[in-house]
Design a protein around this motif. Structure first.
Motif, PDB file in Angstrom:
ATOM      1  N   MET A   1       0.853  -1.043  -0.154  1.00 47.09           N
ATOM      2  CA  MET A   1      -0.060  -0.048  -0.033  1.00 47.09           C
ATOM      3  C   MET A   1       0.893   1.319  -0.117  1.00 47.09           C
ATOM      4  O   MET A   1       0.717   2.023  -1.004  1.00 47.09           O
ATOM      5  CB  MET A   1      -0.640  -0.026   1.510  1.00 47.09           C
ATOM      6  CG  MET A   1      -2.130   0.925   1.182  1.00 47.09           C
ATOM      7  SD  MET A   1      -3.218   1.132   0.450  1.00 47.09           S
ATOM      8  CE  MET A   1      -3.979   2.096   0.452  1.00 47.09           C
ATOM      9  N   LYS A   2       2.178   1.417   0.979  1.00 42.55           N
ATOM     10  CA  LYS A   2       3.279   2.385   0.717  1.00 42.55           C
ATOM     11  C   LYS A   2       2.953   2.592  -0.686  1.00 42.55           C
ATOM     12  O   LYS A   2       3.868   3.725  -0.957  1.00 42.55           O
ATOM     13  CB  LYS A   2       3.650   1.966   1.566  1.00 42.55           C
ATOM     14  CG  LYS A   2       3.258   2.415   3.446  1.00 42.55           C
ATOM     15  CD  LYS A   2       4.809   1.981   4.255  1.00 42.55           C
ATOM     16  CE  LYS A   2       4.454   2.113   5.761  1.00 42.55           C
ATOM     17  NZ  LYS A   2       5.182   1.602   7.160  1.00 42.55           N
ATOM     18  N   ASN A   3       3.691   1.503  -1.429  1.00 39.29           N
ATOM     19  CA  ASN A   3       4.602   1.351  -2.685  1.00 39.29           C
ATOM     20  C   ASN A   3       3.649   2.423  -3.874  1.00 39.29           C
ATOM     21  O   ASN A   3       3.645   3.114  -4.817  1.00 39.29           O
ATOM     22  CB  ASN A   3       5.390   0.577  -3.062  1.00 39.29           C
ATOM     23  CG  ASN A   3       6.650   0.138  -2.466  1.00 39.29           C
ATOM     24  OD1 ASN A   3       7.045   0.672  -1.992  1.00 39.29           O
ATOM     25  ND2 ASN A   3       6.341  -0.476  -2.464  1.00 39.29           N
ATOM     26  N   LEU A   5       0.803   4.625  -2.778  1.00 33.49           N
ATOM     27  CA  LEU A   5       0.730   5.837  -2.226  1.00 33.49           C
ATOM     28  C   LEU A   5       2.334   7.057  -2.699  1.00 33.49           C
ATOM     29  O   LEU A   5       1.924   7.820  -2.759  1.00 33.49           O
ATOM     30  CB  LEU A   5       0.451   6.036  -1.105  1.00 33.49           C
ATOM     31  CG  LEU A   5      -1.214   5.164  -0.497  1.00 33.49           C
ATOM     32  CD1 LEU A   5      -1.290   5.537   1.007  1.00 33.49           C
ATOM     33  CD2 LEU A   5      -1.889   5.523  -0.704  1.00 33.49           C
ATOM     34  N   LYS A   6       3.164   6.232  -2.647  1.00 28.27           N
ATOM     35  CA  LYS A   6       3.612   6.796  -3.156  1.00 28.27           C
ATOM     36  C   LYS A   6       4.341   7.067  -4.521  1.00 28.27           C
ATOM     37  O   LYS A   6       5.385   7.714  -5.406  1.00 28.27           O
ATOM     38  CB  LYS A   6       4.975   6.133  -2.206  1.00 28.27           C
ATOM     39  CG  LYS A   6       5.756   6.604  -1.123  1.00 28.27           C
ATOM     40  CD  LYS A   6       6.816   6.182  -0.524  1.00 28.27           C
ATOM     41  CE  LYS A   6       6.899   6.545   0.640  1.00 28.27           C
ATOM     42  NZ  LYS A   6       8.056   5.676   1.594  1.00 28.27           N
ATOM     43  N   ASN A   7       3.543   6.582  -5.660  1.00 28.47           N
ATOM     44  CA  ASN A   7       3.713   5.914  -7.080  1.00 28.47           C
ATOM     45  C   ASN A   7       3.459   7.360  -7.578  1.00 28.47           C
ATOM     46  O   ASN A   7       2.453   8.275  -7.181  1.00 28.47           O
ATOM     47  CB  ASN A   7       2.882   5.589  -7.061  1.00 28.47           C
ATOM     48  CG  ASN A   7       3.418   4.844  -9.315  1.00 28.47           C
ATOM     49  OD1 ASN A   7       3.115   5.723  -9.685  1.00 28.47           O
ATOM     50  ND2 ASN A   7       2.586   3.344  -9.458  1.00 28.47           N
ATOM     51  N   THR A  10       0.246   7.639  -9.232  1.00 28.88           N
ATOM     52  CA  THR A  10      -1.133   7.520  -8.029  1.00 28.88           C
ATOM     53  C   THR A  10      -1.297   9.305  -7.508  1.00 28.88           C
ATOM     54  O   THR A  10      -2.613   9.351  -8.049  1.00 28.88           O
ATOM     55  CB  THR A  10      -0.903   7.209  -7.459  1.00 28.88           C
ATOM     56  OG1 THR A  10      -0.652   5.325  -7.778  1.00 28.88           O
ATOM     57  CG2 THR A  10      -2.054   7.209  -5.923  1.00 28.88           C
TER      58      THR A  10
END
Length: 169
Positions: A1-3, A5-7, A10
């Motif tokens: 999920m963290k990856n 949101l950091k994309n 996104t």
């Protein structure tokens, strides 16, 4: 999920969607027409670029030539300033190009290989006359030198002085 949101995709799409939702909420709460006004401005911009213009050939040539000159001027100025920056970032030891080892004066230059510098082109000189030695002998004063170092030893001696900051600046 963290990856996720950091994309960057996104983040870009998410901020666009959130801004539209916030504008709709502001329109409802404050009873304004922000979204409608923004859409009107976008339509006017599209209509401006959709108009038909009559332009003469000399004007198109002038615009093309001007754009070319601006691009050339940009790269020329960029190269001028980038050369100054490269000289500023050069290592401090590049001015150290001569030294006296065991009574013989040696001169050399540096060769840059990617980001590393190496000393190269070692030449032995007479310390009295500053004359290049030919067959270990000075052509001017006739002094014969028996302690001429080979290139690998000179590279070690020079490297030692640079690493320990023992050379004259």
């Amino acid at each position: 999920m963290k990856n996720f949101l950091k994309n960057p995709w996104t983040i870009g799409i998410g901020t666009a969607i959130l801004s539209v939702i916030l504008m709709r909420i502001l329109d409802k709460i404050a009873d304004t027409k922000l979204l409608f006004g923004l859409w009107t401005i976008i339509k006017k911009i599209i209509l401006f670029f959709d108009k038909k213009y009559v332009v003469s050939l000399w004007f198109l040539i002038l615009i093309s030539f001007s754009a070319f000159l601006i691009v050339v001027l940009y790269f020329y100025l960029k190269s001028l300033f980038s050369n100054e920056k490269e000289n500023i970032n050069d290592p401090f030891f590049l001015n150290y190009t001569s030294d006296n080892f065991d009574g013989v004066l040696y001169k050399w230059r540096y060769f840059k290989n990617y980001d590393k510098y190496s000393s190269t082109d070692y030449m032995a000189y007479c310390p009295k006359d500053n004359c290049i030695l030919l067959h270990n002998r000075c052509s001017i004063c006739g002094t014969y030198f028996t302690n001429i170092h080979d290139n690998s030893k000179l590279a070690v001696l020079i490297g030692h002085k640079i690493e320990n900051n023992l050379f004259q600046k």
